[in-house]
Write a protein that holds these residues in place. Structure first.
Motif, mmCIF file in Angstrom:
data_model
loop_
_atom_site.group_PDB
_atom_site.id
_atom_site.type_symbol
_atom_site.label_atom_id
_atom_site.label_comp_id
_atom_site.label_asym_id
_atom_site.label_seq_id
_atom_site.Cartn_x
_atom_site.Cartn_y
_atom_site.Cartn_z
ATOM 1 N N GLY A 196 0.749 -1.225 -0.131
ATOM 2 C CA GLY A 196 -0.028 -0.033 -0.155
ATOM 3 C C GLY A 196 0.866 1.215 -0.036
ATOM 4 N N ARG A 197 1.901 1.087 -0.475
ATOM 5 C CA ARG A 197 3.066 2.121 -0.323
ATOM 6 C C ARG A 197 3.120 2.995 -1.602
ATOM 7 N N GLN A 198 2.776 2.618 -2.720
ATOM 8 C CA GLN A 198 2.974 3.144 -4.090
ATOM 9 C C GLN A 198 1.639 3.953 -4.638
ATOM 10 N N ILE B 274 -0.336 -9.596 5.191
ATOM 11 C CA ILE B 274 -0.220 -10.920 5.897
ATOM 12 C C ILE B 274 0.221 -10.850 7.366
ATOM 13 N N ARG B 275 -0.615 -11.019 8.189
ATOM 14 C CA ARG B 275 -0.470 -10.981 9.667
ATOM 15 C C ARG B 275 -0.631 -12.251 10.522
ATOM 16 N N ARG B 276 -1.408 -13.340 10.045
ATOM 17 C CA ARG B 276 -2.076 -14.322 10.717
ATOM 18 C C ARG B 276 -1.935 -15.561 9.920
ATOM 19 N N GLY C 226 6.224 -8.445 5.032
ATOM 20 C CA GLY C 226 7.061 -7.220 5.219
ATOM 21 C C GLY C 226 7.251 -6.905 6.820
ATOM 22 N N ARG C 227 6.417 -5.691 6.873
ATOM 23 C CA ARG C 227 6.604 -4.851 8.315
ATOM 24 C C ARG C 227 6.722 -5.568 9.478
ATOM 25 N N PRO C 228 5.876 -6.365 9.885
ATOM 26 C CA PRO C 228 5.944 -7.402 11.273
ATOM 27 C C PRO C 228 7.390 -7.793 11.497
ATOM 28 N N PHE C 229 8.012 -8.418 10.441
ATOM 29 C CA PHE C 229 9.330 -8.829 10.558
ATOM 30 C C PHE C 229 10.541 -7.811 10.851
ATOM 31 N N LEU C 230 10.231 -6.596 10.210
ATOM 32 C CA LEU C 230 10.950 -5.675 10.416
ATOM 33 C C LEU C 230 10.991 -4.952 11.616
ATOM 34 N N TYR C 231 9.643 -4.918 12.257
ATOM 35 C CA TYR C 231 9.466 -4.392 13.736
ATOM 36 C C TYR C 231 10.060 -5.378 14.567
HETATM 37 C C1 LIG Z 1 9.734 -0.064 5.067
HETATM 38 C C2 LIG Z 1 9.434 -0.709 3.904
HETATM 39 C C3 LIG Z 1 10.349 -0.763 2.889
HETATM 40 C C4 LIG Z 1 10.062 -1.515 1.736
HETATM 41 N N1 LIG Z 1 11.005 -1.333 0.523
HETATM 42 C C5 LIG Z 1 10.890 -2.109 -0.561
HETATM 43 C C6 LIG Z 1 11.796 -2.090 -1.517
HETATM 44 O O1 LIG Z 1 13.001 -1.560 -1.337
HETATM 45 N N2 LIG Z 1 11.490 -2.859 -2.569
HETATM 46 C C7 LIG Z 1 10.251 -3.627 -2.911
HETATM 47 O O2 LIG Z 1 10.351 -4.221 -3.919
HETATM 48 N N3 LIG Z 1 9.383 -3.526 -1.824
HETATM 49 C C8 LIG Z 1 9.616 -2.900 -0.926
HETATM 50 N N4 LIG Z 1 8.765 -2.679 0.058
HETATM 51 C C9 LIG Z 1 7.368 -3.465 -0.024
HETATM 52 C C10 LIG Z 1 7.542 -4.571 0.383
HETATM 53 O O3 LIG Z 1 8.490 -5.779 -0.310
HETATM 54 C C11 LIG Z 1 6.121 -5.642 0.440
HETATM 55 O O4 LIG Z 1 5.758 -5.461 -0.752
HETATM 56 C C12 LIG Z 1 5.164 -5.152 1.459
HETATM 57 O O5 LIG Z 1 5.979 -4.608 2.956
HETATM 58 C C13 LIG Z 1 4.167 -6.179 1.697
HETATM 59 O O6 LIG Z 1 3.328 -5.548 2.845
HETATM 60 P P1 LIG Z 1 3.356 -5.894 4.333
HETATM 61 O O7 LIG Z 1 4.379 -5.064 4.944
HETATM 62 O O8 LIG Z 1 2.072 -5.438 4.790
HETATM 63 O O9 LIG Z 1 3.593 -7.288 4.483
HETATM 64 C C14 LIG Z 1 8.906 -2.067 1.513
HETATM 65 C C15 LIG Z 1 7.957 -2.088 2.454
HETATM 66 C C16 LIG Z 1 8.251 -1.541 3.614
HETATM 67 C C17 LIG Z 1 7.389 -1.744 4.960
#
Ligand SMILES: Cc1cc2nc3c(=O)[nH]c(=O)nc-3n(C[C@H](O)[C@H](O)[C@H](O)COP(=O)(O)O)c2cc1C
Length: 377
Positions: free
Chosen positions: A277-279, A308-310, A328-333
Motif C-alpha cells: 500500500g505504499r505506491q 499478511i499478519r496471521r 514485510g513490516r512485522p518482521f522488520l518491527y
Molecule cells: C519499510 C518498507 C520498505 C520497503 N522497501 C521495498 C523495497 O525496497 N523494494 C520493494 O520491492 N518493496 C519494498 N517494500 C514493499 C515490501 O516488499 C512488501 O511488498 C510489503 O511490505 C508487503 O506488505 P506488508 O508489509 O503488509 O507485509 C517495502 C515495504 C516496507 C514496509
C-alpha cells in the motif's frame, strides 16, 4: 509477544516517529494499505472436520527448493535504519528458520555482506532504465552469489507518502531540529541502532542501487541517483532475461495481462503486490488480484504479499492459488525490537498459527488447500 501485531506496538514505542512512520505508512490516504487487511478479513473459511490431520506439514517447495515455512521476508529498504544491521538480521533469521529474506536494492548494507552473512540468494532490484547500468549491476549480483532476481516494477517514480514529509523522513535527508528531538527522546534507537551503525561501519550509504556504491544517506545526490527509473519498460526485462542466468521474477504485478507479459518475456515468477500500500494509493490488494493472475499464468510461480499478519492469511493466499507468500513490516518491527531473536520468534509465531490453522481447517498438506471452500464475509 503473542502475535505479529504485538511487535508493531513495541516498535512504535522504540522507534523515532520518522522511522516508525516510514515503515508503517502507506501512500496518500492509505486506501490500499487498508484494503490489504480488509480483503483478508472479508474472506471466511468453510472448514472440514474429522480429517485425521495428525500428519500435517507446512513445508513448501519453491523453484525446486524445499522450505520449512510457506512464507518468507519481503524486501524492505532502509532496514538498517529501523534495526541494527537490519538486512543481515532479517536474512540470518529467515535462513535459520528454513525460509529466506529478499535483500532490497534500497538497503544500506552492501549486498555482498548480506550474501556472505545472511545467505538466501534472493535480491530485489530497482533498475534504472539504461542497459549499461543494468548490465553492471547484474554482473555484481552474480559475483556475490545471488541466483534469484526480483525486478520491482511498481516504482517508476517515488510515491507520495505525506507522513514521511511530516515526520522528517524525506529524501534528500537533512538533520533538522525535529529529527534531533526524536533522537534525544529515543535514546535506545539513537545509541543502539543509528549510533552503533555509524560507530561500527561509518555513515550509511545506498549500497545496492547500482554496480557501485551510491551516495551517503544525508546526500543531495540521492534524488539524482534514482533518475531514469521512469524509463523502465518490458524491453529492459527482455534485456535482463537474456543476461541473467538465474530465476527472474517481477514484483508489483496486479493485472493478469502483466503476468502474461512477464511469462512471455521468460520470467520464472511474479510477485502479486501493491507494495504494502505504499505506491499507487487506490491500487487493489495483492490478494484481490491473485485469482485472476493465477488463472492467467497457471505454470508460473505466483507469490503474493500485502497485509499478511496471521496464519489464516497465509492459508487464504495459498488457497487462492499463491505458490508462496511474503510478509514485510512485522518482521522488520521484530528486528527493530529484538534483533535476530525477535525475527525468529515472529516467524515461529506465524508458523505455529499456520500449523494450528491447518489442523482446524482439516488439511494435511499445503497442496490440499487449493480449492478449499471460502466465502465472502
Ligand atoms: C519499510 C518498507 C520498505 C520497503 N522497501 C521495498 C523495497 O525496497 N523494494 C520493494 O520491492 N518493496 C519494498 N517494500 C514493499 C515490501 O516488499 C512488501 O511488498 C510489503 O511490505 C508487503 O506488505 P506488508 O508489509 O503488509 O507485509 C517495502 C515495504 C516496507 C514496509
Amino acid at each position: 509477544m503473542l502475535s505479529l501485531q504485538d511487535f508493531e506496538h513495541r516498535a512504535k514505542r522504540r522507534l523515532p516517529l520518522s522511522i516508525f512512520g516510514y515503515v508503517s505508512g502507506g501512500g496518500e490516504e492509505d486506501l490500499s494499505l487498508r484494503a490489504n487487511r480488509a480483503d483478508f478479513d472479508a474472506l471466511r473459511f468453510q472448514p472440514r472436520i474429522l480429517c485425521d490431520v495428525s500428519g500435517r506439514s507446512q513445508r513448501l517447495a519453491l523453484f525446486g527448493q524445499d522450505h520449512a515455512l510457506p512464507f518468507a521476508i519481503a524486501p524492505m529498504g532502509f532496514s538498517a535504519l529501523a534495526a541494527y544491521d537490519g538486512d543481515v538480521v532479517l536474512a540470518q533469521a529467515a535462513r535459520e528458520m528454513g525460509s529466506f529474506a529478499i535483500c532490497s536494492a534500497a538497503s544500506l548494507t552492501p549486498l555482498e555482506r548480506v550474501a556472505a552473512q545472511g545467505g538466501g540468494g534472493w535480491f530485489q532490484c530497482y533498475i534504472p532504465g539504461e542497459e549499461t547500468r543494468i548490465g553492471a549491476l547484474l554482473d555484481r549480483l552474480l559475483t556475490a552469489g545471488f541466483d534469484k532476481l526480483v525486478v520491482t516494477g511498481d516504482v517508476p517514480v517515488a510515491a507520495n507518502r505525506e507522513n514521511n514529509a511530516k515526520n522528517g523522513f524525506d529524501a534528500p535527508f537533512r538533520i533538522t531540529p525535529q529529527l534531533i528531538w526524536q533522537g534525544i527522546t529515543h535514546p535506545r534507537w539513537t545509541l543502539g541502532t543509528m549510533g552503533r551503525e555509524i560507530w561500527t561501519r561509518g555513515m550509511p550509504h545506498f549500497e545496492n542501487m547500482e554496480a557501485v556504491q551510491g551516495p551517503p544517506l544525508f546526500s543531495r545526490d540521492l534524488v539524482r541517483s534514482t533518475i531514469a527509473r521512469d524509463r523502465l519498460s518490458w524491453t529492459h526485462l527482455d534485456f535482463i532475461r537474456a543476461r541473467w542466468p538465474g530465476k527472474l521474477l517481477v514484483k508489483g504485478v496486479l493485472h493478469p495481462d502483466d503476468a502474461r507479459r512477464a511469462r512471455d518475456c521468460g520470467c520464472d515468477g511474479v510477485i502479486v503486490s501493491n507494495h504494502g500500500g505504499r505506491q499507487l494509493d487506490g491500487a487493489i490488494s495483492g490478494l484481490r488480484a491473485l485469482p485472476a493472475v493465477r488463472e492467467a499464468v497457471p505454470d508460473m510461480a505466483v507469490i503474493v504479499d500485502g497485509g499478511i499478519r496471521r496464519g489464516t492469511d497465509v492459508l487464504k493466499a495459498l488457497a487462492l492459488g499463491a505458490d508462496f507468500t511474503l510478509v514485510g513490516r512485522p518482521f522488520l518491527y521484530a528486528a527493530a525490537t529484538d534483533g535476530v531473536e525477535g525475527v525468529r520468534h515472529a516467524m515461529k509465531l506465524l508458523a505455529e498459527e499456520v500449523d494450528r490453522d491447518m489442523a482446524l481447517l482439516g488439511v494435511n498438506r499445503i497442496e490440499d488447500l487449493r480449492g478449499l471452500s471460502m466465502v465472502k464475509a
